[in-house]
Write an enzyme that holds these catalytic residues in place. Structure first.
Site, PDB file in Angstrom:
ATOM      1  N   GLU A 276       4.185  -6.320   1.978  1.00  0.00           N
ATOM      2  CA  GLU A 276       3.861  -6.768   0.604  1.00  0.00           C
ATOM      3  C   GLU A 276       3.793  -5.601  -0.373  1.00  0.00           C
ATOM      4  OE1 GLU A 276      -0.024  -8.336   1.245  1.00  0.00           O
ATOM      5  OE2 GLU A 276       0.691 -10.168   2.186  1.00  0.00           O
TER       6      GLU A 276
ATOM      7  N   ARG B 299      -5.470   2.872 -16.252  1.00  0.00           N
ATOM      8  CA  ARG B 299      -5.662   3.598 -14.978  1.00  0.00           C
ATOM      9  C   ARG B 299      -6.392   4.940 -15.146  1.00  0.00           C
ATOM     10  NH1 ARG B 299      -2.524   5.010 -11.579  1.00  0.00           N
ATOM     11  NH2 ARG B 299      -3.416   4.085  -9.722  1.00  0.00           N
TER      12      ARG B 299
ATOM     13  N   GLY C 104       3.959  -3.462  -3.688  1.00  0.00           N
ATOM     14  CA  GLY C 104       3.901  -3.667  -5.130  1.00  0.00           C
ATOM     15  C   GLY C 104       4.310  -2.369  -5.802  1.00  0.00           C
ATOM     16  N   ARG C 105       3.363  -1.427  -5.786  1.00  0.00           N
ATOM     17  CA  ARG C 105       3.563  -0.142  -6.456  1.00  0.00           C
ATOM     18  C   ARG C 105       4.850   0.564  -6.015  1.00  0.00           C
ATOM     19  NH1 ARG C 105      -1.176   2.734  -7.949  1.00  0.00           N
ATOM     20  NH2 ARG C 105      -2.212   1.507  -6.354  1.00  0.00           N
TER      21      ARG C 105
ATOM     22  N   TYR D   3      -9.768   4.725 -13.067  1.00  0.00           N
ATOM     23  CA  TYR D   3      -9.751   5.418 -11.761  1.00  0.00           C
ATOM     24  C   TYR D   3      -9.674   6.931 -11.905  1.00  0.00           C
ATOM     25  CZ  TYR D   3      -7.773   0.811 -10.506  1.00  0.00           C
ATOM     26  OH  TYR D   3      -7.531  -0.523 -10.350  1.00  0.00           O
TER      27      TYR D   3
ATOM     28  N   CYS E   1     -12.360   2.281 -29.569  1.00  0.00           N
ATOM     29  CA  CYS E   1     -13.690   2.838 -29.823  1.00  0.00           C
ATOM     30  C   CYS E   1     -14.483   3.045 -28.542  1.00  0.00           C
ATOM     31  CB  CYS E   1     -14.446   1.915 -30.755  1.00  0.00           C
ATOM     32  SG  CYS E   1     -13.522   1.657 -32.238  1.00  0.00           S
ATOM     33  N   GLU E   2     -14.038   3.935 -27.710  1.00  0.00           N
ATOM     34  CA  GLU E   2     -14.721   4.266 -26.456  1.00  0.00           C
ATOM     35  C   GLU E   2     -14.361   5.707 -26.136  1.00  0.00           C
ATOM     36  OE1 GLU E   2     -16.030   2.109 -23.776  1.00  0.00           O
ATOM     37  OE2 GLU E   2     -15.510   0.148 -24.610  1.00  0.00           O
TER      38      GLU E   2
ATOM     39  N   GLY F  52       0.758  -1.238   0.000  1.00  0.00           N
ATOM     40  CA  GLY F  52       0.000   0.000   0.000  1.00  0.00           C
ATOM     41  C   GLY F  52       0.790   1.291   0.000  1.00  0.00           C
TER      42      GLY F  52
HETATM   43  N1  LLP Z   1      -1.211  -6.967  -0.533  1.00  0.00           N
HETATM   44  C1  LLP Z   1      -2.522  -7.116  -0.823  1.00  0.00           C
HETATM   45  C2  LLP Z   1      -3.312  -8.060  -0.040  1.00  0.00           C
HETATM   46  C3  LLP Z   1      -3.108  -6.363  -1.850  1.00  0.00           C
HETATM   47  O1  LLP Z   1      -4.400  -6.495  -2.102  1.00  0.00           O
HETATM   48  C4  LLP Z   1      -2.314  -5.451  -2.589  1.00  0.00           C
HETATM   49  C5  LLP Z   1      -2.892  -4.673  -3.676  1.00  0.00           C
HETATM   50  C6  LLP Z   1      -0.951  -5.347  -2.270  1.00  0.00           C
HETATM   51  C7  LLP Z   1      -0.437  -6.106  -1.235  1.00  0.00           C
HETATM   52  C8  LLP Z   1      -0.031  -4.424  -2.979  1.00  0.00           C
HETATM   53  O2  LLP Z   1      -0.431  -3.109  -2.860  1.00  0.00           O
HETATM   54  P1  LLP Z   1       0.539  -1.939  -3.343  1.00  0.00           P
HETATM   55  O3  LLP Z   1       1.777  -1.986  -2.479  1.00  0.00           O
HETATM   56  O4  LLP Z   1       0.878  -2.152  -4.765  1.00  0.00           O
HETATM   57  O5  LLP Z   1      -0.253  -0.699  -3.132  1.00  0.00           O
HETATM   58  N2  LLP Z   1      -5.080  -1.624  -9.705  1.00  0.00           N
HETATM   59  C9  LLP Z   1      -4.992  -0.629  -8.662  1.00  0.00           C
HETATM   60  C10 LLP Z   1      -4.300  -1.148  -7.428  1.00  0.00           C
HETATM   61  C11 LLP Z   1      -4.943  -2.397  -6.849  1.00  0.00           C
HETATM   62  C12 LLP Z   1      -4.239  -2.883  -5.618  1.00  0.00           C
HETATM   63  C13 LLP Z   1      -4.755  -4.211  -5.218  1.00  0.00           C
HETATM   64  N3  LLP Z   1      -4.105  -4.771  -4.069  1.00  0.00           N
HETATM   65  C14 LLP Z   1      -4.299   0.608  -9.227  1.00  0.00           C
HETATM   66  O6  LLP Z   1      -3.996   0.623 -10.418  1.00  0.00           O
HETATM   67  O7  LLP Z   1      -4.090   1.583  -8.518  1.00  0.00           O
END
Ligand code: LLP
Length: 402
Positions: A260, A299, A262-263, A303, A328-329, A226
């Site tokens: 965890e 995105r 990601g981003r 969003y 086409c949107e 997150g």
């Molecule tokens: N752990 C769990 C249980 C999650 O559901 C997620 C993301 C992460 C870790 C990693 O989160 P991060 O560190 O990347 O924020 N598609 C959306 C984001 C969806 C996130 C889903 N879960 C976007 O483009 O902003």
């Protein structure tokens, strides 16, 4: 980031994604060192960018993997992440996925409902194994982010409330096939405020202490992902303060912290590069039409997300426009009412912060092949995923034409 987008466009054509692996390394090291006071595992959230070379790069730094499908688990294993560093999360795991995860002997399954726990117990019994369990707690805290990526409120489908979690841990303790191993929370993505994290971690840490008092001792405290990144002018959570807040809540507990991200690891490593096809004016409105589209990077459409855009020419004449793709949107746009230079056919446009949740959310809508992915590391570029061809797109249908 020192990447020559024009050279890459000549070599690999457009559109393409390029990822700066050195940026990923720096982000990983920054977060890992923030947690250095304690045993920690950074389990990369594979969903953010699941290219095998990206996962392998993170694996080489020591990362584990947070996966939300057995496919992601297999990606992580394929590039050498050890099973004991892999976590399997998600609200809707299929029996076959649970079975495979148990057979593969991963670190733990993050369980999100008591119905799921029963299912895991049944499957573990059939296989005659002990399933290591972590329960996702929903602390009912507003993470103050976009509603589509908020997950920590009871109104969201994720996790279980504290009382349910406690009951589930007792069920684990009393079962021959379940082992209470960890505890999990994840309140949302693109978080830029520490306070909701602090409150949630405190709630879950209190539960860990309550459980310890009834002899349920957990080994892993998984704070989810997150951490936000800069897309525009966001003020970010300081990683050191973030780690410190978590470690403070865990004071006195002998527990390994799992995170965890990601981003945070990959988001700002990536740039989507597309080229201008045409300009047009509809009445008063100027449109710049490029070869990339919402199927490549959804995105903004999904969003209303902001991504910084740069036209790579030296034109001083500029005006307001919508930057749009060929799909086409009307929802197919990268930016609306954005001030951009006047463009010519083939000018390149860079769309930044495209390393996370961009390629992984791409589709073949409008029978458009997914684009090439390129890595740049130590100044060298290399292809890490080929551009899809028409043949690739129809491969799974062709044999069924009657
Ligand atoms: N752990 C769990 C249980 C999650 O559901 C997620 C993301 C992460 C870790 C990693 O989160 P991060 O560190 O990347 O924020 N598609 C959306 C984001 C969806 C996130 C889903 N879960 C976007 O483009 O902003």
């Amino acid at each position: 980031m020192n990447i020559n987008f024009k050279e890459l466009a000549q070599k690999y054509q457009t559109p393409y994604y390029v990822y700066d692996f050195d940026h990923i390394t720096n982000q990983y090291e920054e977060l890992k060192s923030a947690f250095r006071a304690r045993k920690s595992l950074l389990a990369y959230a594979v969903k953010a960018n699941s290219n095998l070379s990206v996962i392998k790069h993170l694996a080489s730094l020591g990362a584990g993997a947070d996966c939300v499908s057995i496919g992601e688990v297999k990606r992580a294993l394929k590039v050498g992440i050890a099973p004991y560093k892999i976590i399997f999360s998600g609200v809707g795991k299929i029996d076959s996925e649970i079975k495979e995860a148990l057979e593969l002997g991963i670190l733990m399954i993050n369980v999100e409902s008591d119905a799921e726990l029963n299912r895991v117990e049944m499957i573990a019994k059939e296989l005659d194994v002990v399933a290591r369990i972590s329960i996702r707690v929903n602390p009912n805290i507003d993470p103050k982010t976009h509603p589509y990526i908020s997950t920590g409120l009871h109104e969201n489908k994720f996790g279980v409330d504290i009382d349910t979690a406690k009951r589930m841990y007792i069920q684990c303790k009393n079962s021959d096939n379940l082992e209470p191993t960890g505890i999990h929370l994840h309140i949302g993505s693109q978080l830029t405020e520490l306070q909701p994290i602090k409150e949630s971690v405190k709630i879950v840490a209190d539960l860990v202490k309550n459980l310890a008092a009834i002899k349920i001792e957990l080994s892993f405290f998984d704070v989810g992902g997150g951490l936000g990144i800069v897309y525009d002018d966001e003020k970010l959570i300081d990683t050191y303060e973030y780690a410190q807040t978590i470690l403070d809540s865990l004071f006195g507990l002998d527990i390994t912290v799992v995170c965890e991200p990601g981003r945070f690891l990959v988001g700002n490593s990536g740039v989507f590069v597309t080229k201008v096809l045409y300009e047009k004016i509809n009445g008063e409105k100027r449109f710049v039409i490029v070869d990339g589209a919402m199927n490549d990077l959804i995105r903004p459409s999904l969003y209303n997300a902001y991504h910084k855009i740069e036209v790579l020419n030296n034109n001083e004449e500029h005006s307001d426009c919508n930057l749009v793709g060929p799909v086409c949107e009307s929802g197919d746009f990268f930016a609306k009412n954005v001030d951009l230079p006047k463009t010519e056919h083939n000018d390149l446009v860079a769309i930044y912060s495209a390393g996370a949740y961009c390629y992984t959310m791409a589709s073949n809508y409008n029978t458009r092949g997914r684009v090439a992915e390129i890595a740049v590391e130590d100044g060298e570029d290399r292809l890490i995923r080929k551009r899809e061809t028409f043949e690739d797109i129809i491969a799974l249908e062709e044999e069924f034409i009657k």
